[in-house]
Write an enzyme that holds these catalytic residues in place. Sequence first.
Site, PDB file in Angstrom:
ATOM      1  N   GLY A 151      -4.570  -5.651   3.657  1.00 53.04           N
ATOM      2  CA  GLY A 151      -3.516  -4.004   3.376  1.00 53.04           C
ATOM      3  C   GLY A 151      -4.420  -2.839   3.671  1.00 53.04           C
ATOM      4  O   GLY A 151      -3.729  -3.215   5.223  1.00 53.04           O
TER       5      GLY A 151
ATOM      6  N   ASN B 156      -7.657 -10.901  -2.406  1.00 52.24           N
ATOM      7  CA  ASN B 156      -7.829  -9.991  -1.416  1.00 52.24           C
ATOM      8  C   ASN B 156      -9.178  -8.872  -1.901  1.00 52.24           C
ATOM      9  O   ASN B 156      -9.509  -9.122  -2.957  1.00 52.24           O
ATOM     10  CB  ASN B 156      -6.048  -8.808  -2.425  1.00 52.24           C
TER      11      ASN B 156
ATOM     12  N   CYS C 214      -2.742  -1.895 -10.222  1.00 50.71           N
ATOM     13  CA  CYS C 214      -2.979  -0.903  -9.888  1.00 50.71           C
ATOM     14  C   CYS C 214      -3.829  -0.162 -10.707  1.00 50.71           C
ATOM     15  O   CYS C 214      -3.709   0.021 -11.536  1.00 50.71           O
ATOM     16  CB  CYS C 214      -2.005   0.157  -9.693  1.00 50.71           C
TER      17      CYS C 214
ATOM     18  N   LEU D 200       1.463  -1.109   0.009  1.00 49.53           N
ATOM     19  CA  LEU D 200      -0.546   0.105  -0.163  1.00 49.53           C
ATOM     20  C   LEU D 200       0.751   1.314   0.328  1.00 49.53           C
ATOM     21  O   LEU D 200       1.684   0.950   0.906  1.00 49.53           O
ATOM     22  CB  LEU D 200      -1.111   0.206   1.378  1.00 49.53           C
ATOM     23  N   ALA D 201       0.582   2.376  -1.072  1.00 53.01           N
ATOM     24  CA  ALA D 201       1.430   3.073  -1.060  1.00 53.01           C
ATOM     25  C   ALA D 201       1.264   4.082   0.043  1.00 53.01           C
ATOM     26  O   ALA D 201       0.312   4.896   0.323  1.00 53.01           O
ATOM     27  CB  ALA D 201       1.431   4.437  -2.785  1.00 53.01           C
TER      28      ALA D 201
END
Length: 317
Positions: free
Chosen positions: A224, A200, A101, A17-18
């Site tokens: 996440g 996910n 993404c 996770l950015a």
Amino acid sequence: MLDKLSFDKPIYVLAPLAGFTDLPFRSVVKKFGADLTVSEMLSSNALAHGSQKTMHMLQKSPIEDPYSVQIAGADAQIVKKAVEILNEQDGIDIIDLNCGCPVPKVVGHGSGSSLLLNLPLMGEIIKTIKDTSNKSLTSVKIRLGFEKKNHIEIAKMVEDSGADFLAVHGRTRAGKFKAAVDYDAIKEIKESISIPVIANGDIDSYEKAQWVLEHTGCDGVMIGRGAVGAPWIFHQLREGVKDIDSTLKHEIIMEHFDKMIEFYGSHGVAMFRKHTHTYSKGYQGASVLRNSVNTISDIEEYRGVIDDFFQNNELVS
């Protein structure tokens, strides 16, 4: 299969996770129960051109073992160069290709979920990683499709291209992060290919993780956003406990703060504010805490305030 990563029983994976899953956060979830941690997504372009910032993001904690590095890319030759650079780095066990993404900046460059529109190119890039990498495993993260679902076709392409396992985010690119997650589609993928599949998407509690594993038959779950503000979810899963003790929560929060300071120095104080906000959700006096930490920049003062708060306040919700 890699000794360090056995799929004999379900594995628990921290999703990249950015801005959140940096080294301090990853080391905390690893210490408290995650089987596998993944770097924040790195641009293969940036790696190939030797970006120092990107090389810095490759750093891992000694306890992150096994460790996966996720790359994004749309050009097989540039990806090859990026993998050759990763080959020189010790301590990486898996190279993961991001094909999920949905962020416009990434999609605009033809990488991330854009690859779902060009399966031959996606297959070529997976093969390039597999053929070039000296790491133990190659994995891929996908969504169910771009505008509409063609998840079985995508999954078969991933398997045929030589990937060792697959993580599936149960939405299309069009679904971004808001649409309902299609766990039935993840189950269909699991049933149609023979490599391990990790589920996910919206797995935000111990109960939900258990349900997803049972419903999909998958080989693991990847969490996440459900771990942000609640990294102890991995402890719950590993230990098989539904409830989490407030003293353990306190210990994990303090460990996270200390790791941030260790890694970022005094800048870690400002960076920890967003984590303080998520950790304090549902606690009595949370808004007072948030206001007070916004003006603190001294490491010891900040540590004292949160230490006192999480030791002496109870969850009200």
